[in-house]
Motif scaffolding. Sequence first.
Motif, short mmCIF file in Angstrom:
data_model
loop_
_atom_site.label_atom_id
_atom_site.label_comp_id
_atom_site.label_asym_id
_atom_site.label_seq_id
_atom_site.Cartn_x
_atom_site.Cartn_y
_atom_site.Cartn_z
N LEU A 1 -0.20 5.69 -1.28
CA LEU A 1 -1.35 6.06 -0.47
C LEU A 1 -0.97 7.09 0.58
O LEU A 1 -1.73 7.99 0.92
N VAL B 1 -0.93 4.59 10.91
CA VAL B 1 -2.35 4.60 10.56
C VAL B 1 -2.63 3.51 9.53
O VAL B 1 -3.61 2.77 9.63
N LEU B 2 -1.72 3.41 8.58
CA LEU B 2 -1.89 2.42 7.52
C LEU B 2 -1.84 1.00 8.09
O LEU B 2 -2.60 0.12 7.70
N THR C 1 -1.08 10.68 5.45
CA THR C 1 -1.24 10.00 6.73
C THR C 1 0.06 9.32 7.11
O THR C 1 1.09 9.55 6.48
N SER C 2 0.04 8.52 8.14
CA SER C 2 1.29 7.93 8.62
C SER C 2 1.28 6.43 8.46
O SER C 2 0.23 5.81 8.26
N ARG D 1 0.84 -1.20 0.00
CA ARG D 1 0.00 0.00 0.00
C ARG D 1 0.87 1.24 0.00
O ARG D 1 0.54 2.25 -0.62
#
Lengths: 357, 1040
Positions: free
Chosen positions: A41, A51-52, A47-48, A36
């Motif tokens: 992404l 988070v992923l 985002t971080s 990802r």
Amino acid sequence: MSSDLDVFVGNTTLIDEEVYRLWLDGHSVAEAVARRLRGGLLEREATSVAVLQSDTRDHYRTFQMLERLLHAPPRLLQQLLFQIPPERQALLVQRYYAFDEALARELLGKKLSKGTKKELDEVSARTGVGIRSCRRQFDNFKRVFKAVEELRGPLAENIQQLFLLPPSLARDYAAIVFFANSRFETGKRRLQFLSFGDFAACAQSMMAHWSQGALAPEAAEPDGDLPKSFLQDLKELKVLVTDKDLLDQHKSLVCSALRGKISVYNELEANFKALSRALVNVGGKLTHARDVRDFFVDLVEKVIEPCRSDKWSPGDLRLFLQHYTAAPRNLPGFRHQALWERYMAAISACLLRMFHD
Amino acid sequence: MPGKLKVKIVAGRHLPVMDRASDLTDAFVEVKFGNTTFKTDVYPKSLNPQWNSEWFKFEVDDEELQDEPLQITVLDHDTYSANDAIGKVYIDIDPLLYSEAATVISGWFPIYDTIHGIRGEINVVVKVDLFNDLNRFRQSSCGVKFFCTTSIPKCYRAVVIHGFVEELVVNEDPEYQWIDRIRTPRASNEARQRLISLMSGELQRKIGLKVLEMRGNAVVGYLQCFDLEGESGLVVRAIGTACTLDKLSNTSAFLPACNSPSKEMKEIPFNEDPNPNTYSSGPSTPLKNQTYSFSPSKSYSRQSSSSDTDLSLTPKTGMGSGSAGKEGGPFKTLLRQQTQSALEQREFPFFTLTTFPPGFLVHVGGVVSARSVKLLDRIHNPDEPETRDAWWAEIRQEIKSHAKALGCHAVVGYSESTSICEEVCILSASGTAAVLNPRFLQDGTMEGCLEQRIEEASPPGCGFCHIPYDELNMPFPAHLTYCYNCRKQKVPDVLFTTIDLPVEAIVVGKGCLIQARLCRLKKKAQAEANATSISNLLPFMEYEVHTQLMNKLKLRGMNALFGLRIQITVGENMLMGLASATGVYLAALPTPGGIQIAGKTPNDGTYEQHISHMQKKINDTIAKNKELYEINPPELPEEIIGSPIPEPRQRSRLLRSQSESSDEVTELDLSHGKKDAFVLEIDDTDAMEDVHSLLTDVPPPSGFYSCNTEIMPGINNWTPEIQMFTAVRVSRLSNINPTNQTLNKNFNDLCENLLKSLYFKLRSMVPCCLCHVNFTVALPEDELVQIAVTAVAITYDKNQALQANKAPTEKSQQRASTDNEEQLQFPLELCSDPLSSQPFSPAKEVLEGASSHTGIPAAQRDRCNSWIELIKLKAQTIRRGSIKTTTSLEKASPLAEGYLRHRSVPSGTNSTVSVVKMTPLSFLPGAKITKYLGIINMFFIRETTSLREEGGVSGFLHAFIAEVFAMVRAHVAALGGNAVVSYIMKQCVFMENPNKNQAQCLINVSGDAVVFVRESELEVLPPQPAAAAQPTGAAGDVTT
């Protein structure tokens, strides 16, 4: 500070198609996160990685819980645990049962047994499909096989009903079940040029024309088995090649009809008897399970390869088969025209499909 | 013997395999109510048994009907050994006990086992025949309706709002009984589930009795909580607001639009009391609001009022003399006297409601709160409720007096909570001090209310902001200015409340979620020493929480907080404070001044440079936030309106933030012993940290907004697409030598990361808003912090949002005239707000147009003798128009239709599961609630002894939360409903023991089961007079 526990549960279950794909492909959470990330992404959503990771884990957990239900798709529709919109449910099922054709091609005609499952490592290496995905797909084949093994009626429809698959996918599964049932040999070197799609098309033609369901909808035998009486009757057709008169007349009928119409007329005239013998004998051998295995080998070895070496075009083959099938109608003393046409319908369809490089 | 309960067991499906030999199950069912048990036949060898039982009939009195849950147990028959339990279903039959709710409970219920989770489903039909008129039975309170919703439910009208009801029951916790040592975990869990179910029933019945005594027929804003006190017992307590509700007929029910929770008028008849001056004894300094009490029973108690902090930064005016009110002064005073005296008759003039009909709230004073630390092992008689009753009474008294100090005689948006760690318990209560409209309380037809609003001095858009206290005798120092909206009354510069934003409030831009987060280390201690140290820490925490809130509010360029909820959680070695609220810019309040940093050590070049750098950063952030939240307060209204306030005054106001901050400090020192919120003094590294942490709050990614109130100010074009979710995180604070700073940072990161992760998860819904974001913090163990969030994400239409702020009515007009170009001319004029420099006369025309279709009688328009009032009224009507507009837009929007289509799919296929929506809000966007089916109040325990096998703690909790949702949905569907509104997860207690491979979790949820109809479907129904009168009605015709 580390998160020991981290869950997100929506009233409507969130399904991320990309993560589902990664899960189906058998990637671990770490691999999925890496993929990802590569997809960009992170930048897109600002985002971080944490988070992923958390998001991926959530999805994986959901899929793991859903997997049990996916084994019996009608339950997915009835269950109360996950609220999933119908079109999402359909997507989940469809993707879960979708398979890699390369893998299916490898497994065609093999017994769906533990032994085969153990060989999946090699299959995985050959096809490039991840081993976990291979196992899942193998289990799908086996599950579908077991579920419809004993059922009556059209195979594809049964599969469609039991697993809520789209019609085309259900037909492919029917082909897989059909092959697993009859154990056709597909692994020989000379058959390597045939794709899964070729075999699936052949299986469909054979079921369409030969199975009992094709004649009587309330068939007593499952569609996956070829009806014994029909196979027995096929022996009667041998007269076309054993009776010299009939063979000669058949040849002259076909040749006169095709003269000037096909480019390989001379080769046809020379090879007619060999071809006819091959075509008729393939059917005659189907009563013995052992010979059934060689069905496709025989067709390729005795029909397709000679034609190919004589540079037949697909059009030539079509025309030939058309007249070759129709001609016996005018043969005096040949009383099996209906049986003959039913037999030849599937054989013609198979040959035409298989006649390529 | 007034009732007969009838139960039929139809079938089961997907049962687990109980007999390994045959891979099948021989299932039968036990149906138990009270002490009576019936059994079905054994249905042999099937995982999908068809019992199709007879009707099992229980003849019971209604007291039992209210208290007892129906208990259905599915078992596997075993000839030789004991029968194995497969699982249970508890059904609360309360919804069948009042006439307007459900008449039958029928459907598939998940069979639940506390060890294995959901194991198959069972189809059950339940009916109740009540023999007698319910109201004659005083032992029971059948027929009293309960609502979790904290506003008047959509299809009802409040005839009377009676006021506060509370009750508390105590029992021994089965988990702590001696027998628990010998029974199985399953038996213990089931005993606990059953007990809590019984206690909830009893509690509800007792509250019902109180309501009947008050001659009410319903409880609104019902909030029930459990306190797991451990050894000393299990407490179930509830608060609510007793009301007399009237079901609205269909036509009038259509009037309130989806986005306005409760637009119906309520009236409260109160007696007059000739004692108007009690409030004048209110304290004049904030110190009086803060009391420190040690109760004689040796339990330590400390109450402090949050009002002191927020309001000290907040001005107030007096209500007594004419100094504040100009024309409205004497009248206002009179009203206040009437109301106040009426309310003072009540023991606790509290209201758990957070949303009110327009005009009901006259003034809002500010937040009042009280906390008290108690020792549970000092309860003399733990099995009796008296001690806890006394504790709560004490706190409520405190709240009441704080409200009085603010010149208010009522508390709205009231709530109570506890935090327990071992034997220490912090009890908290908070609410918003308010003055209510006496006209509403006395005689109240709809027309009366409307007239009231126009005659009254305070205009609807800003009236609630006007200070209720005496300007000359303020309870604390504060800054007052004349209201920016009406210019007649004084307003504070900042307003904090626990209620939702009133629908009539005039807001500039959008709102946003603001959180203050705080950790404080505390020494591990026992008993009194522990209680003392907690008591000592509490005031500092409250102060810091408020400072943080204030600074963050200013950083966003906003001036008011709604829905403020401050949670203080106690753990073994620390205290945590989490405050959440929704910040908005109220047009009536002054523009907030910036934040200034002052260094303590001058003459240091680099230091000064650093300070100025920080100052710049802060200023940049404020500017950025103003842009982000579209806060462009009108600069020119005076010119249009004719500026009744002289110029110099305005100038001084602009300078206020600097000039006042200096002289303010000394005054504020009285209350806090520290500094003014405007000026951040950087005197040590701690302060530096604080400033840094201010700037670490990351705004949500574009397309996202968030708030913790029902409605996001500034967005009103919701689509029906909603997603309710619960997220739980447990994190280990792994510092070896934690300091307050590192803990703060950890906690802050935890919350920010959680929010970030929510935004990421919901990215497919953009543009969307997270509404009713509800954080709960627990400290289950040393170093473990648990945060649970429940919220709903609602998608809105971005294109319309852009226009919506400016002129909501315009949209409806545009819709109506999509095929008529010329008409566009008129609606464009309409978009001229009172803020724009539109000449006066066209505005009036527009106004007439607007008011004629918003239902304000012409007579009232005539009464508006000044054009200022006209414009005010217009602003109001446009506002009201906007609500209806959204309604019609939702009807017409392609999204709504698409959704409908998609919803109708399941009926076509063989899907048997009906969709049940869940939302923490009291409404569903684009839909109208047609029926309330009853309260859902469920308590579940789940335990595992194979934690690793179930996917670890996350796998375990993930499955459990999903199961809870599933059970809530199944119950709602069985009642015939298709949604749960005002859903709340009140408790999520998670305990793990990884060494033993064990975990246990308790979850308590509640909400209102409802039936809703999509507004697009409503269109097809017979003509609605209200709708037909509007141009939007035409739009609807076009689109249907």
